[in-house]
Design an enzyme around this catalytic site. Structure first.
Site, mmCIF file in Angstrom:
data_model
loop_
_atom_site.group_PDB
_atom_site.id
_atom_site.type_symbol
_atom_site.label_atom_id
_atom_site.label_comp_id
_atom_site.label_asym_id
_atom_site.label_seq_id
_atom_site.Cartn_x
_atom_site.Cartn_y
_atom_site.Cartn_z
ATOM 1 N N GLU A 1 0.819 -1.210 0.000
ATOM 2 C CA GLU A 1 0.000 0.000 0.000
ATOM 3 C C GLU A 1 0.853 1.260 0.000
ATOM 4 O OE1 GLU A 1 -0.176 -2.506 2.162
ATOM 5 O OE2 GLU A 1 -1.984 -3.529 1.477
ATOM 6 N N PHE B 1 -5.914 -0.026 5.981
ATOM 7 C CA PHE B 1 -4.557 0.142 5.451
ATOM 8 C C PHE B 1 -4.392 1.467 4.717
ATOM 9 C CE2 PHE B 1 -5.408 -4.566 5.361
ATOM 10 C CZ PHE B 1 -4.937 -4.747 6.646
ATOM 11 N N HIS C 1 -8.567 -5.178 10.602
ATOM 12 C CA HIS C 1 -9.032 -4.611 9.333
ATOM 13 C C HIS C 1 -10.170 -3.605 9.527
ATOM 14 C CE1 HIS C 1 -6.840 -8.031 7.780
ATOM 15 N NE2 HIS C 1 -7.206 -7.829 6.541
HETATM 16 C C1 TPP Z 1 -1.264 -4.820 4.797
HETATM 17 C C2 TPP Z 1 -2.323 -5.670 4.204
HETATM 18 N N1 TPP Z 1 -2.792 -5.391 2.993
HETATM 19 C C3 TPP Z 1 -3.776 -6.130 2.439
HETATM 20 C C4 TPP Z 1 -4.312 -7.189 3.124
HETATM 21 C C5 TPP Z 1 -5.427 -7.994 2.524
HETATM 22 N N2 TPP Z 1 -4.949 -9.331 2.160
HETATM 23 C C6 TPP Z 1 -5.167 -10.405 2.938
HETATM 24 S S1 TPP Z 1 -4.462 -11.794 2.357
HETATM 25 C C7 TPP Z 1 -3.868 -10.982 0.990
HETATM 26 C C8 TPP Z 1 -3.070 -11.725 -0.037
HETATM 27 C C9 TPP Z 1 -1.938 -12.412 0.580
HETATM 28 O O1 TPP Z 1 -1.312 -13.280 -0.300
HETATM 29 P P1 TPP Z 1 -0.275 -14.336 0.300
HETATM 30 O O2 TPP Z 1 0.623 -13.646 1.243
HETATM 31 O O3 TPP Z 1 0.348 -15.037 -0.835
HETATM 32 O O4 TPP Z 1 -1.210 -15.271 1.159
HETATM 33 P P2 TPP Z 1 -1.731 -16.746 0.824
HETATM 34 O O5 TPP Z 1 -1.835 -16.905 -0.662
HETATM 35 O O6 TPP Z 1 -0.725 -17.675 1.380
HETATM 36 O O7 TPP Z 1 -3.049 -16.866 1.522
HETATM 37 C C10 TPP Z 1 -4.220 -9.636 1.040
HETATM 38 C C11 TPP Z 1 -3.885 -8.652 0.007
HETATM 39 C C12 TPP Z 1 -3.788 -7.455 4.409
HETATM 40 N N3 TPP Z 1 -4.256 -8.443 5.175
HETATM 41 N N4 TPP Z 1 -2.792 -6.698 4.926
#
Ligand code: TPP
Lengths: 310, 274
Positions: A55, A80, A118
């Site tokens: 972000e 965020f 969140h």
């Molecule tokens: C700072 C922040 N930005 C956005 C999010 C929303 N969010 C939750 S999971 C995710 C994607 C994460 O991908 P990854 O780290 O690869 O997780 P996985 O595929 O293992 O579930 C996002 C963007 C968040 N939790 N925290």
């Protein structure tokens, strides 16, 4: 009442703006599916940028795009948008006097199952502290579409707070909106209820109906613009009713309630005053109904607050 | 590890998956994909590698886990319940108002959760801090941390990477759950990570890459990491998002999926039939 998804209104408006103005660009931080701007990316593949889960970088890049003459709309969860990229938005965008539109989705208790991490109860308070920033919380899909458009027309930074899900359509599509102007949805001489955002405006209307049955005539004001605040309407209705209730889906201190108290006291308008909002607490998980009860963001609480001023 | 030990851990991993699918299905929606991809690792950590005591969850010299990709909380809750931190029945309270089990990990609500996470990027910094604090207190325990590959987009991850190497945090073992997916799509389409191994190496970490669904391989890597002195360890796990959840396995949509009790039942039957 007819409903429409707020994110659909957001994305459709961006597409219209994108057609009219090649400078409109869209940025997302791995929440394009959530925000609904995948349709913009489809229509204008070379004007949509996914920054990944980053972000701060997204807002920094948006600032640079603005410096290079574009009009960026960047979005992420309000939690965020407020916290994770605050310095970038503050400095690279606002202090540098650039033209960045930042959208924070899932305001307050609408973050539901995503829970306390969140659940932005603080974004409005943070954003209010940035000099010159316009802080908007549209109340329905029509006001959202109009205010996104006004934001694009204005040179300067804007923060727009927006739930993703469906919201009641409160206004005819012909209604016009201006940044810094509220709408009086209902007139009553006994109390003025100032509400911000789809959730609280809905609750305020319900509360006004309940109050009418109990012999209290309430005005309901859809605030729309937290900053600049529509002081003409605020002062006029405060004088007329002598009783003001503020309602927001976030901290009761420092946001709308704080702003109203500051301006009315400074103006020397003697009123009775109550705030509906979160009282110095963090968010938590649950259904929206549970969370509204938990944090006192209901029509019943608004009614009680209004009656307590009688 | 003997064959029996591997089989036992695989059984645990299956239980974790079953309970996670059940809990999310009971609620109707949740982060199933990223929970399934780390289930094997969680079984290995809690049922073999970590020195922890469910009766004394805050014991000062315990090994700790920071689940930096905090949205995978439900898989960790299933693991902690199986380990005896709290009753299995709690799992169906996931995300219910007032619950001890919120979607994202919360150290103040859930026995056995070592750090509050959910804003991606923050957990790995906290893990560095815990490792540093243990060193200051002359506590010899290990700190484990799990980050997502999408999470590696966050600059903070790389700030922590530099910090851990600079301060020689050799009691820190971090895993990347490289399932190749984030919310909006495949990681190589949304934000290409390039060679993660080369990146972590360049930051001064001891890096290993193993199959994240292979108990033996993961166990070997964790053992090797423990022997490495003077630098932090990164174990990159090749995993499949939604692994073992028939409806969502290998699908980007499994990230945060809506499904009910009936679908959960079917998915559990499919998993147990394997
Ligand atoms: C700072 C922040 N930005 C956005 C999010 C929303 N969010 C939750 S999971 C995710 C994607 C994460 O991908 P990854 O780290 O690869 O997780 P996985 O595929 O293992 O579930 C996002 C963007 C968040 N939790 N925290």
């Amino acid at each position: 009442m007819e409903k429409k998804e707020m994110r659909a209104a957001y994305a459709e408006t961006l597409i219209e703006l994108g057609r009219e103005n090649p400078d409109i660009v869209v940025l997302e931080a791995d929440l394009m599916r959530a925000t609904g701007t995948a349709s913009f990316a489809k229509a204008f593949p070379d004007r949509a940028f996914n920054a990944g889960v980053a972000e701060a970088n997204m807002v920094g890049v948006a600032s640079g795009l603005s410096a290079a003459g574009r009009i960026p709309f960047a979005a992420t969860f309000g939690s965020f948008a407020g916290r994770r990229d605050y310095d970038q938005f503050f400095l690279s965008a606002n202090y540098a006097r650039l033209n960045v539109k930042l959208v924070g989705t899932d305001p307050g208790v609408t973050a539901k199952y995503n829970g306390g991490t969140h659940m932005p109860f603080e974004d409005l308070v943070l954003m209010r502290a940035i000099p010159g920033l316009c802080v908007l919380e549209p109340s329905d899909p029509v006001s959202l579409a109009a205010l996104v458009r006004r934001s694009a027309e204005l040179y300067g930074c804007v923060y727009i707070r927006m739930p993703r899900g469906s919201a009641d359509i409160l206004y005819p599509s012909s209604e016009s909106f201006e940044i810094g102007k509220s709408k009086v949805l209902r007139r009553g001489k006994d109390v003025a209820i100032f509400a911000l955002g789809a959730l609280m405006v809905g609750e305020a209307i319900k509360a006004a109906e309940g109050l009418a049955l109990r012999g209290m005539a309430a005005s309901v004001i859809d605030v729309l613009s937290l900053k600049p605040l529509d002081l003409d309407t605020l002062f006029a209705l405060a004088r007329e009713t002598g009783r003001v209730v503020s309602c927001e889906n976030g901290q009761a201190s420092g946001g709308l309630g704080g702003a109203i108290a500051e301006y009315l006291l400074e103006e020397g308008i003697p009123i009775k005053f109550a705030r509906i909002g979160v009282r110095d607490e963090f968010g938590e998980v649950g259904t929206q109904e549970y969370l509204q009860e938990r944090f006192g963001l209901t029509a019943r609480k608004i009614e009680e607050a209004a009656l307590s001023l009688a | 590890m003997t064959k029996d030990q591997v089989a036992e851990l695989e059984g645990r991993a299956k239980e974790i998956r079953v309970l996670t699918i059940d809990a999310i299905g009971h609620l109707g929606v949740g982060h199933i994909g990223g929970a399934m991809s780390v289930a094997d690792l969680l079984a290995l950590l809690y049922f073999r590698r970590m020195d922890v005591d469910p009766k004394d969850p805050r014991r000062a010299d315990r090994d700790q886990l920071v689940l930096s990709k905090g949205h995978a909380g439900p898989a960790l809750y299933a693991t902690l319940a199986l380990k005896g931190y709290f009753p299995i029945e709690w799992l169906r309270t996931l995300n219910v108002g007032g619950t001890a089990l919120p979607s994202h990990c919360d150290r103040n609500r859930t026995p056995g959760i070592d750090m509050t996470t959910g804003s991606l990027g923050q957990g790995i910094s906290a893990a560095c801090g815990i490792a540093l604090g243990n060193r200051l207190a002359s506590v010899g325990s290990r700190v484990y941390c799990v980050i997502g590959d999408g999470e590696c987009d966050e600059g903070q991850v790389w700030e922590a990477a530099m910090f851990a190497a600079h301060y020689k945090l050799d009691r820190l073992t971090t895993f990347v759950d490289r399932n190749g997916m984030q919310i909006d799509g495949r990681t190589d389409e949304i934000m290409a990570l390039g060679s993660l191994a080369a990146k972590w190496r360049a930051f001064g970490w001891f890096v290993q890459e193993v199959d994240g669904h292979d108990m033996g391989a993961m166990d070997g890597a964790i053992g090797a990491a423990a022997l490495e002195l003077g630098r932090p360890s990164m174990i990159i796990l090749d995993t499949i998002k939604g692994k073992g959840f028939s409806i969502g396995e290998g699908k980007v949509e499994s990230h945060n999926m809506s499904f009910g009790a009936e679908e959960a039942k079917k998915a559990i039957a499919a998993l147990e039939g394997r």
